[in-house]
Write a protein that holds these residues in place. Structure first.
Motif, PDB file in Angstrom:
ATOM      1  N   CYS A 243       1.157   9.066  -6.339  1.00 33.54           N
ATOM      2  CA  CYS A 243       0.401   8.224  -5.409  1.00 33.54           C
ATOM      3  C   CYS A 243      -1.069   8.110  -5.789  1.00 33.54           C
ATOM      4  O   CYS A 243      -1.676   7.045  -5.641  1.00 33.54           O
ATOM      5  CB  CYS A 243       0.539   8.766  -3.996  1.00 33.54           C
ATOM      6  SG  CYS A 243       2.237   8.730  -3.384  1.00 33.54           S
TER       7      CYS A 243
ATOM      8  N   PHE B 269       7.946  -0.047  -1.836  1.00 31.81           N
ATOM      9  CA  PHE B 269       6.934  -0.478  -0.871  1.00 31.81           C
ATOM     10  C   PHE B 269       7.212  -1.897  -0.396  1.00 31.81           C
ATOM     11  O   PHE B 269       6.873  -2.260   0.725  1.00 31.81           O
ATOM     12  CB  PHE B 269       5.524  -0.405  -1.467  1.00 31.81           C
ATOM     13  CG  PHE B 269       4.857   0.925  -1.304  1.00 31.81           C
ATOM     14  CD1 PHE B 269       3.875   1.105  -0.360  1.00 31.81           C
ATOM     15  CD2 PHE B 269       5.213   1.997  -2.100  1.00 31.81           C
ATOM     16  CE1 PHE B 269       3.247   2.337  -0.199  1.00 31.81           C
ATOM     17  CE2 PHE B 269       4.601   3.223  -1.963  1.00 31.81           C
ATOM     18  CZ  PHE B 269       3.617   3.397  -1.007  1.00 31.81           C
TER      19      PHE B 269
ATOM     20  N   LEU C  45       3.327  -2.045   5.160  1.00 27.42           N
ATOM     21  CA  LEU C  45       2.741  -0.955   4.387  1.00 27.42           C
ATOM     22  C   LEU C  45       2.180  -1.457   3.061  1.00 27.42           C
ATOM     23  O   LEU C  45       1.096  -1.052   2.637  1.00 27.42           O
ATOM     24  CB  LEU C  45       3.780   0.138   4.129  1.00 27.42           C
ATOM     25  CG  LEU C  45       4.364   0.826   5.350  1.00 27.42           C
ATOM     26  CD1 LEU C  45       5.416   1.843   4.933  1.00 27.42           C
ATOM     27  CD2 LEU C  45       3.280   1.493   6.173  1.00 27.42           C
ATOM     28  N   ALA C  46       2.921  -2.345   2.415  1.00 31.11           N
ATOM     29  CA  ALA C  46       2.462  -2.912   1.143  1.00 31.11           C
ATOM     30  C   ALA C  46       1.176  -3.700   1.348  1.00 31.11           C
ATOM     31  O   ALA C  46       0.231  -3.568   0.557  1.00 31.11           O
ATOM     32  CB  ALA C  46       3.551  -3.793   0.536  1.00 31.11           C
TER      33      ALA C  46
ATOM     34  N   LEU D   5      -1.811  -1.346   1.804  1.00 33.14           N
ATOM     35  CA  LEU D   5      -2.184  -0.697   0.549  1.00 33.14           C
ATOM     36  C   LEU D   5      -2.848  -1.686  -0.405  1.00 33.14           C
ATOM     37  O   LEU D   5      -3.832  -1.359  -1.067  1.00 33.14           O
ATOM     38  CB  LEU D   5      -0.959  -0.060  -0.104  1.00 33.14           C
ATOM     39  CG  LEU D   5      -1.214   0.718  -1.397  1.00 33.14           C
ATOM     40  CD1 LEU D   5      -2.208   1.850  -1.176  1.00 33.14           C
ATOM     41  CD2 LEU D   5       0.100   1.266  -1.933  1.00 33.14           C
TER      42      LEU D   5
ATOM     43  N   CYS E   6      -1.445   5.393   0.925  1.00 31.63           N
ATOM     44  CA  CYS E   6      -0.401   5.530  -0.090  1.00 31.63           C
ATOM     45  C   CYS E   6       0.508   6.725   0.169  1.00 31.63           C
ATOM     46  O   CYS E   6       1.702   6.646  -0.053  1.00 31.63           O
ATOM     47  CB  CYS E   6      -1.044   5.652  -1.465  1.00 31.63           C
ATOM     48  SG  CYS E   6       0.123   5.497  -2.816  1.00 31.63           S
TER      49      CYS E   6
ATOM     50  N   CYS F  95       5.195   9.483  -0.115  1.00 28.45           N
ATOM     51  CA  CYS F  95       4.548   8.179  -0.100  1.00 28.45           C
ATOM     52  C   CYS F  95       4.839   7.561   1.267  1.00 28.45           C
ATOM     53  O   CYS F  95       5.794   7.953   1.948  1.00 28.45           O
ATOM     54  CB  CYS F  95       5.028   7.294  -1.254  1.00 28.45           C
ATOM     55  SG  CYS F  95       6.710   6.666  -1.096  1.00 28.45           S
TER      56      CYS F  95
ATOM     57  N   ALA G 227       6.090   4.826   2.216  1.00 30.72           N
ATOM     58  CA  ALA G 227       7.412   4.193   2.342  1.00 30.72           C
ATOM     59  C   ALA G 227       8.497   5.244   2.555  1.00 30.72           C
ATOM     60  O   ALA G 227       9.356   5.094   3.436  1.00 30.72           O
ATOM     61  CB  ALA G 227       7.713   3.334   1.122  1.00 30.72           C
TER      62      ALA G 227
END
Length: 127
Positions: free
Chosen positions: A31, A58, A64-65, A68, A77, A102, A104
């Motif tokens: 990460c 992700f 979430l993507a 980030l 992350c 992470c 995800a």
């Protein structure tokens, strides 16, 4: 060892990062390296393509993507996850009860745990 629940969140993350080097226990994603590489790319298509190439899981969680990609920080992350859930007595444990996940994988693990608790409640209610 001081219980982690009394340590500030930033200190807890630093302790865990020293142990795990910010590598996800579930999928093996580095990460910290991912964040560095994302920051080296300008926001936009190139950054998104890099995330898709290095951490395709992700993409399964667009929220979430997007977070980030907008601000590639370690806090967006990876998370410090209790291996033994707080609700099961894991809140007073030391760093040995923590693992890097992470975001995800952490979301997936949390969902699986919630689903398992629901099944357990339904079975208890049916008995």
């Amino acid at each position: 060892m001081q219980p982690l629940s009394s340590a500030p969140q930033a200190s807890l993350r630093r302790q865990l990062r020293a142990v795990d080097a910010a590598v996800c226990h579930a999928c093996g994603l580095d990460c910290r390296a991912l964040c560095v590489q994302l920051r080296e790319r300008a926001p936009g298509a190139a950054r998104a393509a890099l995330l898709q190439r290095l951490a395709p899981h992700f993409g399964a969680v667009p929220r979430l993507a997007a977070a980030l990609l907008a601000a590639p920080t370690e806090g967006r992350c990876w998370h410090a996850d209790h291996q033994r859930a707080v609700r099961d007595g894991g809140g007073e444990c030391g760093v040995e009860n923590m693992q890097t996940l992470c975001v995800a994988c952490h979301q997936r693990k949390t969902g699986e745990e919630a689903q398992a608790r629901g099944v357990k409640r339904r079975k208890a209610g049916a008995a």
